[in-house]
Design an enzyme around this catalytic site. Sequence first.
Site, PDB file in Angstrom:
ATOM      1  N   LEU A   1       0.825  -1.206   0.000  1.00  0.00           N
ATOM      2  CA  LEU A   1       0.000   0.000   0.000  1.00  0.00           C
ATOM      3  C   LEU A   1       0.866   1.266   0.000  1.00  0.00           C
ATOM      4  O   LEU A   1       1.764   1.409   0.828  1.00  0.00           O
ATOM      5  CB  LEU A   1      -0.891  -0.023   1.251  1.00  0.00           C
ATOM      6  N   ASP A   2       0.581   2.171  -0.907  1.00  0.00           N
ATOM      7  CA  ASP A   2       1.270   3.470  -0.990  1.00  0.00           C
ATOM      8  C   ASP A   2       2.765   3.331  -1.260  1.00  0.00           C
ATOM      9  O   ASP A   2       3.541   4.259  -1.022  1.00  0.00           O
ATOM     10  CB  ASP A   2       1.061   4.296   0.297  1.00  0.00           C
ATOM     11  N   GLU A   3       3.177   2.152  -1.727  1.00  0.00           N
ATOM     12  CA  GLU A   3       4.602   1.927  -1.953  1.00  0.00           C
ATOM     13  C   GLU A   3       4.933   1.720  -3.430  1.00  0.00           C
ATOM     14  O   GLU A   3       6.085   1.457  -3.777  1.00  0.00           O
ATOM     15  CB  GLU A   3       5.083   0.697  -1.162  1.00  0.00           C
TER      16      GLU A   3
END
Lengths: 287, 287, 287, 287
Positions: free
Chosen positions: A231-233
Site C-alpha cells: 500500500l502506498d509503496e
Amino acid sequence: MHVHITGRLLICCPDRPGIVAGVSQFLFSHGANILDASQHSTDPREGLFFMRMVFHLENTGMSRQQLEDDFREKVALPRQMEWRIDYTDHRKRMAIMVSRYDHCLMELLLRWRSGELEVDIPLVISNHEQLRKLTADFDIPFHYLPVDAINKQEQEQRTIALLQEHQTDFIVLARYMQILSPDFVSVFPGRIINIHHSFLPAFAGARPYLNAYTRGVKLIGATAHYVTDDLDEGPIIEQDVARVSHKHSVGDLVLLGQDIERQVLTRAVKAHIEDRVIVHGNKTIVF
Amino acid sequence: MHVHITGRLLICCPDRPGIVAGVSQFLFSHGANILDASQHSTDPREGLFFMRMVFHLENTGMSRQQLEDDFREKVALPRQMEWRIDYTDHRKRMAIMVSRYDHCLMELLLRWRSGELEVDIPLVISNHEQLRKLTADFDIPFHYLPVDAINKQEQEQRTIALLQEHQTDFIVLARYMQILSPDFVSVFPGRIINIHHSFLPAFAGARPYLNAYTRGVKLIGATAHYVTDDLDEGPIIEQDVARVSHKHSVGDLVLLGQDIERQVLTRAVKAHIEDRVIVHGNKTIVF
Amino acid sequence: MHVHITGRLLICCPDRPGIVAGVSQFLFSHGANILDASQHSTDPREGLFFMRMVFHLENTGMSRQQLEDDFREKVALPRQMEWRIDYTDHRKRMAIMVSRYDHCLMELLLRWRSGELEVDIPLVISNHEQLRKLTADFDIPFHYLPVDAINKQEQEQRTIALLQEHQTDFIVLARYMQILSPDFVSVFPGRIINIHHSFLPAFAGARPYLNAYTRGVKLIGATAHYVTDDLDEGPIIEQDVARVSHKHSVGDLVLLGQDIERQVLTRAVKAHIEDRVIVHGNKTIVF
Amino acid sequence: MHVHITGRLLICCPDRPGIVAGVSQFLFSHGANILDASQHSTDPREGLFFMRMVFHLENTGMSRQQLEDDFREKVALPRQMEWRIDYTDHRKRMAIMVSRYDHCLMELLLRWRSGELEVDIPLVISNHEQLRKLTADFDIPFHYLPVDAINKQEQEQRTIALLQEHQTDFIVLARYMQILSPDFVSVFPGRIINIHHSFLPAFAGARPYLNAYTRGVKLIGATAHYVTDDLDEGPIIEQDVARVSHKHSVGDLVLLGQDIERQVLTRAVKAHIEDRVIVHGNKTIVF
C-alpha cells in the site's frame, strides 16, 4: 489529406553501443519517420538502457504485424530487449473507480471531453451512489458496486469481470477509498494508477491531511503512483505540493489538497496514455 | 533626522474578546504607533490566541523598562499572557556551526554582508578546518573544535562555553554533521535552527538524498526546524522542494538540493531574526 | 582507468526522414556511443529539424579531425546541415562583466568553485572598482575599465582586445550596467548572455522593479537572454518569477529579484556551457 | 447552537497613530470579537493606512444599523475614513459572462457547488449558445445575448438591465470575448473581474498565446484584474505562470494556459468574495 499513423516504441535492454543507431536505422528502412526520441541509461553497474521513440508510419503497404515481427527478429532478440509499440489509432480504454469525492473524477472527465485526454472511458465504477449524476452528465455508464466487510471479495470479482468485459486497458483510482486485494492488482499489473493525498513517503496510510496538520508541515502534497501489493509503496509517476501555513485548518488542507490531487493525477494519467512511463523496479522513468 | 525605535511584541494567551483592543489601546496610550499586526486563533477547543505587533516607539521619555512593567501589570497579567518585546536596536547575535559543506554558510554570510540579515555574527564553529578561509574572507572568527567518539562531550562543553562567552542569542546549524546532545539543546531551547536535507517527515535520518533516489520521488526538499531532543522531529519553520526526474543521479540530487537547503535555511533564519516565529507545541506559527 | 571523451553534436537541417538513423549510424560506425539525444521538429511549414546528441568517443585511433571531416562529407553536406561538435575536454573560457551588484557574480563564482560550472574564468571586467576584492578572493584577475560618455568607444575596444587576448569563448553580463554597441556585439554573436531584471517582454528598459511596483504586478521575474542589437529583445534562454504583494516596497522587489536573477542567470549559463542551447531566429531551443 | 454573524470591515484613511487601537476598542465595546486583522501602510509620502478586520458579532441586541451609525460618527468621521462592512449572512450575487471557452466557467461552477465559493449565482450570460447545457447541469439560468457590430450597444443595455434585475453584486468575465464599453463599466465600478490570458503587462491585447510563442518566452501566465476603461490596464488582483519550452506549439500554450487562467481567476474571485481586496489607485491590496 494524407493521414499518418503515429507509433510509440518503448524499449528496455542492456546498455551497449549501437542501440540508437540500430533502432533508428530499422525504423527508417521500414518507412517510419522519427518524430521524437528520449533515452535514459542507468548507472554503469546496472547497465540498462531505456528509450521511447515516436514515429510516423508511412503507407508502405507493410502491415504492423510485419513491422513488429521484423523488429523482434532483427533488433529486439539480438539485444535482449523488452519492448512494445502502441499506435495512436488505438485509443486506450480507461476505467475510473471513485468513492465520494468528485474533484478528481470531474477533472478527468473535463479533460477527456475537451480532447486533452485521448482515451475512451467505457465506465465509471463506484462503491457509492453520489457521483452517478455527474458521470451521467458526461454520458458515461456508471456502475454502483457497494463494498462492505462481507461482500468485498465477491464485489472485487464482479469489478474485475466488469472491467474485463469492457476491455479496460488501465484503471484510474480517482480517490477510490477501498484497498484493492493482491488478487485484483495481479490482474492489472502496472495498469492501476492511484492518487494518494500526500507527498509520499510522508504520510502514507490513512488521514494524511490530519497527520500533515499535526506535524505542522509547511507544504502539503499529492502523489500519483502505480498500485502494487504494498500500500502506498508503488512506483511514483508524479508528485506536487502546495504551500500551507499555521492558518490552515485540516479542512483547509483537504480543500487545498484537492487542487493538487487533481493536477497530479491528470498529469500522471496523461503520461500513461501517451506511453511516456516505463516502470523499472519500484521506480518510473517518465519520458 | 528623527530616529524611531521599532519594537516587536509577541504574545500568546487564552483567546477571549478584547485582546486586540486592549493591547493596541495600551500601545497607543504609551506613544507607540502600530506598524503591523498579525494574529492567529487556534481552534476553539484549544482556545489560544497568538499575536505579533510591530510598533514605532515615540520619544515620550518613558523608558522601555517602564513600558514593559506597565504592560505586564495592566495587560499581560490579567490575561495570563506569555509575551516578549524585542527591539530592532538590539541586533541579535547569531552563531553558525558547520562541517564541510559551504553552501549554507556562504549564503548566510552573503546575505549578512548585504545587510539582508540584520544580525551580528560573533563566530563560526566547525568540527572541520575546511571553511576557515571562507569565514575569514568575511572577517568573522572561526573556531575549530573537532569531534570524535571520545571527546564529544568535552567538545560540546567547550562549544557551549564559547557560545555563551560570545553572548549568542541563537545558533544556526548550517549543515553541521554532528548530533547535539540533550544537554546542549537544553542550554538553547528554541534557539537552535537546523537545516535537514529532505522534505520532513519523509527521509528523516541519514542519507536523505540516497533514500529519495531509491524511492524514486519526483520532488526533493529541505526543511528548516528548531532542534529538540527528538532528531529531525522539532517544530518546522520552513520547507521547500524542487522537481527531479529519473535523469538525476544521487549526486545531482545533492547538488540540486543544496540550492533548496540554502534558500529554506535563509528564509527560516530571517523569520527568526525578525521575531516572526512562535513555537507552539511541536508546531510553529510564522507571522 | 579508461577515460572517455564526451562529444556534443548540435545540428540544424531541413526536416526529412532518416536523420536520426543517419546520424546515429554514423556515430556508431565511428566508435561513438550515444549517451543522450534530444530532438525537435518545428511545425511543417517551416520544416526544420534540430538535434543534440551526446556521445562517448572510444579510442579508435581516429582523430577528431577525421571524424569531423567524415561527418561533414557523409552526413552534413547531403542534408544541408548546420552543425558543430564540442568536446568536454575543451573547457569553455567564460568572461564575466559586472558593475556594482555582487549577487550574480558571487553566484557564478561559487558554482564555478564547487565544480558545478565546468568552465575556465580567465577574467572579470568591470566599470567599477567595487567587486575587485570579491573577485580576488577567487583568484581571478579583475580588470577595471571605467566607462563614461567620452571614452565609451575606446574602452569597448580595449575590452574586446582583452577578451580576445584571453581567448574568451563567451561573455556573461552579470548585471553589467552599460549598453554594448552593435560593434561589440558583432564580435561575439550569440556568445553574450545578459540577465535582465524583469520578466521580459514586460518591463523592458530601465528601472524594471520600479515599473513593476507602479503597475502593481503580483509576480516579478528575471530573464536571461543572448544579447543582440535590439536592447532586451534577444533570444530568451531562461526565465523565472517570484510572488510579491502590496507589502513589498521597491527596495523589497530589488532584494527579492536578486534571488531570481542569480538563479535564472546560472541556469542559462549552465545550459550554454553544456551546449544545450540552439538559437533559431529570435528564439532558443534549450535541450 | 449559538450562531455568530461574521462581519468584515475594510477601511482606508490617513495614516496616523491610534487607528488600530481606536477601531479595535470600538468593536470590543460593541460586542464584536476580532477574529483576524490585516493592515498596510503606504510609504510615508503618501501616508495612507488600510485595514481589514474580521469579527464575530455577539447578540447584544444592537442592530447593524446602530453599529454602523455609531462607527461612522465616533471612528470614521474624525479620521476621514473610507470604509464599509460586509456580513457573511449576505451572500454576494455573482453573475458570470462567457463566450465559448468552458474551462473558467466550469471551474467557478464546480467550486461554487462544492461550497468553496460562498456566493449566489443568479445567471450566466453569453454571446454564444455553446455553454448553455453546461450551465443547465448546474441549474443556473443561462441568457443568450449575441453581439455583433450593429447590436452591440443595444445588447449591452439589455445585459445591464438583466444584471440589475438580478441584483448582481459583481460580474466575472470568465473568458468573455467582447470588450465592454465605458458606459457598461461605469455601472459596475470595481465590480467586474476579468481574466486575461497573459502575464500582464506582457502581451496585452489580442492573441497573447500567439505572441508569447513568437517571442519565445519560457513562462506563460494569466492575470485577473478589475475592468476599467483602459483595456487590460485595470488593477491586478492575481497572477500566475507555468513553465513552457520550445516543444510547445501555440495550441499547447492555449491548453496549458487554461489551467493557469482558471486557477488565477478562481483565486481572484475568492478574494473578492471574502472582501480581501481593496483597490487603491490602479493597484490592489489583497489581504
